[in-house]
Design a protein around this motif. Structure first.
Motif, short mmCIF file in Angstrom:
data_model
loop_
_atom_site.label_atom_id
_atom_site.label_comp_id
_atom_site.label_asym_id
_atom_site.label_seq_id
_atom_site.Cartn_x
_atom_site.Cartn_y
_atom_site.Cartn_z
N SER A 11 -5.75 2.08 6.43
CA SER A 11 -5.98 1.61 5.06
C SER A 11 -7.00 0.49 4.99
O SER A 11 -7.60 0.24 3.94
CB SER A 11 -4.65 1.13 4.44
OG SER A 11 -4.25 -0.11 4.98
N LYS A 15 -10.98 0.90 -1.63
CA LYS A 15 -11.07 1.71 -2.84
C LYS A 15 -10.34 1.04 -4.00
O LYS A 15 -10.85 1.02 -5.14
CB LYS A 15 -10.49 3.10 -2.57
CG LYS A 15 -11.33 3.94 -1.62
CD LYS A 15 -10.67 5.29 -1.32
CE LYS A 15 -11.52 6.09 -0.35
NZ LYS A 15 -10.87 7.38 0.00
N ILE A 16 -9.16 0.49 -3.72
CA ILE A 16 -8.40 -0.19 -4.78
C ILE A 16 -9.12 -1.45 -5.23
O ILE A 16 -9.21 -1.75 -6.43
CB ILE A 16 -6.98 -0.53 -4.29
CG1 ILE A 16 -6.19 0.75 -3.98
CG2 ILE A 16 -6.24 -1.39 -5.30
CD1 ILE A 16 -5.86 1.59 -5.19
N PHE A 56 0.85 -1.19 0.00
CA PHE A 56 0.00 0.00 0.00
C PHE A 56 0.89 1.24 0.00
O PHE A 56 2.06 1.19 0.37
CB PHE A 56 -0.96 -0.01 1.19
CG PHE A 56 -0.32 -0.17 2.54
CD1 PHE A 56 -0.23 0.90 3.42
CD2 PHE A 56 0.18 -1.41 2.96
CE1 PHE A 56 0.35 0.75 4.67
CE2 PHE A 56 0.76 -1.57 4.21
CZ PHE A 56 0.85 -0.48 5.06
N ARG A 57 0.32 2.35 -0.47
CA ARG A 57 1.11 3.55 -0.74
C ARG A 57 1.87 4.07 0.48
O ARG A 57 2.99 4.55 0.36
CB ARG A 57 0.21 4.67 -1.29
CG ARG A 57 -0.27 4.41 -2.70
CD ARG A 57 -1.06 5.59 -3.24
NE ARG A 57 -1.59 5.29 -4.57
CZ ARG A 57 -0.91 5.47 -5.70
NH1 ARG A 57 0.33 5.97 -5.64
NH2 ARG A 57 -1.45 5.19 -6.86
N SER A 104 -7.86 2.84 1.88
CA SER A 104 -7.34 2.68 0.53
C SER A 104 -7.56 1.28 -0.02
O SER A 104 -7.78 1.10 -1.23
CB SER A 104 -5.84 3.02 0.50
OG SER A 104 -5.11 2.15 1.35
N GLN A 105 -7.54 0.25 0.85
CA GLN A 105 -7.69 -1.11 0.32
C GLN A 105 -9.04 -1.31 -0.35
O GLN A 105 -9.11 -1.83 -1.48
CB GLN A 105 -7.50 -2.16 1.43
CG GLN A 105 -7.49 -3.58 0.89
CD GLN A 105 -7.35 -4.63 1.97
OE1 GLN A 105 -8.32 -4.99 2.64
NE2 GLN A 105 -6.13 -5.13 2.15
#
Length: 474
Positions: free
Chosen positions: A453, A462-463, A219-220, A459-460
């Protein structure tokens, strides 16, 4: 059953090896929770005479939701595999030899499901030829770091521009988006450019560009450099989805190992070093002796998951925790268990790692730098001692110790042996010195962003939602 009634299904193909199966299975659990109603079938290549699946493997498979099913493919026999080949090459060839069985399974699934994609492990990329054959989307699942993925894309260029062995390069290799890496710390498959292992690895890296997308377990916030490089438009890469952190939350058979958690309950916070080399890492007898004596010499409390010694660092990789060497405790130095019975606990073969790392008594984690283990350490905010053994683990150790600065790395002597004094020294540094507080602070920050995340708006999800949209377009 008409087409409208058929469930949308993704076929997932791991390579042999517990750590790869475990990671891609956890990924499968994420995608079946998406609102698109996706189902997953796992087709698992197997190798004959390799022992039955480990207890941990069985427990994970038996705990799957109804939207995920699995099939063990017919085993590949020894005569179909190169003799004494490196394990990475054996795993890859096992998948290649399983392509006819995978094709047959896919054809059977078309009668009951609307197949949209194949997701293959990094070692199983040869199976993606079937995606093109059947007009399905093709994805590669990379269970390692974004740094490893960036290196895979960079390797063909490196191969074209460097003469001689990479380990002899005087300057560190500058992988796009990553901390510089000495040639000797690049992944094991590239250390001998004249080997079949290298040629196969290079070919696999070139094949990556032909996938419709790549899913990487990162992750970013933990790897901003390589992920920025991999996702920037115009680089010529397939779509890259940083879907991490994906870790196990437990395998379902922890109750058998209550002794570990009960033992930890009797210790004060941050006082115990947890020692484990993953599901497949092994030490030589000499190295096992030095580790044991180093743990004793450190004076620190320890919980050590031990496996029978081997001259091969990844001897247990394909067989998971099956133990072909007998009771591993018999390989310990004479009198060690008696002398350390108040200092440590030694557990044969397996322990509930996720629960152990989450325990308040754990103050450090001596790890082989397998990415599953590293992420579990991150999710629990536990400082690391990096002791890489094989694959891309040396490169990960550089990333952890020199980029993220959340690990201390052990130093081996000229013969490659980590001596007992070094073991004791690095444990004391991690558990006592001022730098421990700094490492713990940085690791706690990583834990916080990793936890964020995984939240509903993190974020997870969303990805994964972007990935699902890609799937449903097929």
């Amino acid at each position: 059953m008409n087409e409208m009634e058929k469930p949308t299904r993704v076929v997932v193909i791991p390579s042999p090896g517990f750590s790869h199966v475990a990671s891609i299975l956890e990924f499968a659990k994420r995608i079946v929770k998406l609102p698109n109603g996706i189902h997953v079938t796992l087709l698992i290549p197997t190798i004959a005479n390799n022992g039955s699946p480990s207890e941990a493997s069985k427990a994970i498979l038996q705990s799957l939701p109804s939207t995920i099913n699995y099939t063990f493919l017919p085993p590949i026999h020894d005569q179909e595999l190169p003799q004494e080949a490196p394990i990475a090459l054996t795993a890859q060839i096992a998948v290649s030899r399983s392509v006819p069985s995978i094709r047959h399974a896919l054809m059977s699934l078309t009668s009951t499901s609307r197949l949209v994609a194949i997701v293959a492990d990094l070692f199983g990329i040869d199976a993606l030829i079937l995606a093109k054959e059947m007009n399905l989307l093709s994805f590669v699942y990379c269970p390692s770091t974004a740094m490893t993925l960036s290196f895979c894309f960079f390797l063909p260029k490196l191969d074209d521009t460097v003469i001689g062995e990479f380990k002899e390069i005087s300057e560190p290799v500058r992988i796009p988006g990553c901390v510089p890496v000495p040639g000797r710390d690049l992944p094991n498959p590239v250390q001998d450019r004249n080997s079949e292992l290298y040629r196969n690895f290079l070919q696999r890296c070139k094949q990556l560009r032909f996938a419709d997308g790549i899913l990487v377990n990162s992750f970013r916030e933990i790897e901003p450099g390589p992920i920025r490089e991999l996702t920037e438009e115009g680089r010529g890469y397939p779509m890259v989805y940083p879907v991490g952190p994906i870790i196990q939350n437990g395998s379902g058979n922890e109750t058998k190992f209550d002794q570990c958690l009960t033992w930890l309950d009797n210790h004060v916070p941050n006082s115990v070093i947890y020692v484990c080399f993953g599901s497949g890492g092994t030490l030589s007898q000499d190295q096992l002796n030095e580790l044991a004596m180093g743990l004793e010499l450190s004076g620190k409390k320890f919980l050590w998951v031990i496996r029978a010694p081997s001259e091969s660092a990844n001897a247990s990789y394909l067989s998971g925790n099956n133990n072909n060497g007998g009771d591993p405790l018999r390989f310990l130095p004479s009198g060690f268990l008696d002398r350390t019975k108040k200092q440590g606990l030694v557990v044969p073969l397996w322990a509930p790692q996720a629960q152990i790392l989450n325990h308040h008594a754990i103050g450090g984690f001596l790890t082989h730098c397998g990415w599953n283990s590293v992420l579990e350490g991150v999710m629990n905010g536990v400082p690391l001692i990096a002791w890489p053994l094989f694959a891309e683990q040396k490169m990960s150790a550089i990333f952890l110790s020199e980029d993220l600065k959340v690990a201390l790395r052990v130093k081996a002597n000229e013969n490659g042996l980590v001596e007992r004094e070094e073991v004791a020294c690095v444990i004391r540094r991690l558990m006592e010195d001022e730098e421990y507080r700094e490492i713990r602070r940085r690791m706690q920050s990583l834990k916080n962003v990793a936890t964020e995340s995984l939240q509903e708006e993190g974020s997870q999800n969303k990805i994964l939602a972007q990935f699902a949209v890609h799937l449903m377009k097929n």
